[in-house]
Design an enzyme around this catalytic site. Structure first.
Site, PDB file in Angstrom:
ATOM      1  N   ASP A  29     -18.750  -1.196  -9.760  1.00  0.00           N
ATOM      2  CA  ASP A  29     -18.511  -0.369 -10.939  1.00  0.00           C
ATOM      3  C   ASP A  29     -19.789  -0.297 -11.765  1.00  0.00           C
ATOM      4  OD1 ASP A  29     -18.689  -2.798 -12.317  1.00  0.00           O
ATOM      5  OD2 ASP A  29     -16.536  -2.943 -12.682  1.00  0.00           O
ATOM      6  N   PHE A  30     -19.707   0.231 -12.960  1.00  0.00           N
ATOM      7  CA  PHE A  30     -20.893   0.436 -13.799  1.00  0.00           C
ATOM      8  C   PHE A  30     -21.624  -0.858 -14.137  1.00  0.00           C
ATOM      9  CE2 PHE A  30     -17.599  -0.523 -16.793  1.00  0.00           C
ATOM     10  CZ  PHE A  30     -18.229  -1.223 -17.809  1.00  0.00           C
TER      11      PHE A  30
END
Length: 146
Positions: A29-30
């Site tokens: 994810d980010f």
């Protein structure tokens, strides 16, 4: 230079299976950590390749007899212990706890080296091609219990 030969489907171990997988950018994810739902993908790959190594490919089981044989996840308990990151090499281990009747119980772990990242207990329902419960054939159950 030594040559390393690794099966794409992993390897059978006592009462189970072991599969190595690398974490790719698409798994994160980010924050750069593996997104929690991606662990389900790793666990599924472990179970699928376990079947493949046992000679029980799912497509063949569906047409193996007049009833058909299908495995579906009925219940899963997951403990997330520590995160994985991009480029980590993970080991997915699947151990059979029970195989018989109309269900199987599999214990799975995802590790980075010796570090436990995820522990899961997966209860698999055995159904026929019409979605009705059926008994796991003894010949198939025996393969999972070796």
């Amino acid at each position: 230079m030594s040559e390393l030969v690794v099966s794409l489907s992993g390897e059978l171990i006592e009462h189970g299976h072991r599969l190595m997988q690398r974490v790719y950018y698409e798994d994160t994810d980010f924050s750069g950590l593996v997104y929690h739902a991606r662990y389900l993908h790793f666990l599924e790959r472990g179970r699928t390749d376990y079947l493949r190594c046992l000679g029980c490919e799912q497509s063949a089981l569906l047409t193996a007899d007049e009833e058909g044989l299908v495995f579906v996840v009925h219940r899963m308990e997951i403990d997330f212990k520590s995160p994985a990151r991009m480029d980590d090499v993970l080991t997915i281990t699947t151990i059979t706890e029970k195989a018989g009747g109309a269900k199987m119980v599999l214990n799975q772990e995802i590790r980075r080296g010796e570090t436990l990242l995820v522990a899961a207990k997966v209860i698999i329902a055995v159904i026929n091609a019409n979605g009705r419960p059926r008994r796991l054939p003894e010949t198939v159950a025996e393969k999972f219990l070796k």
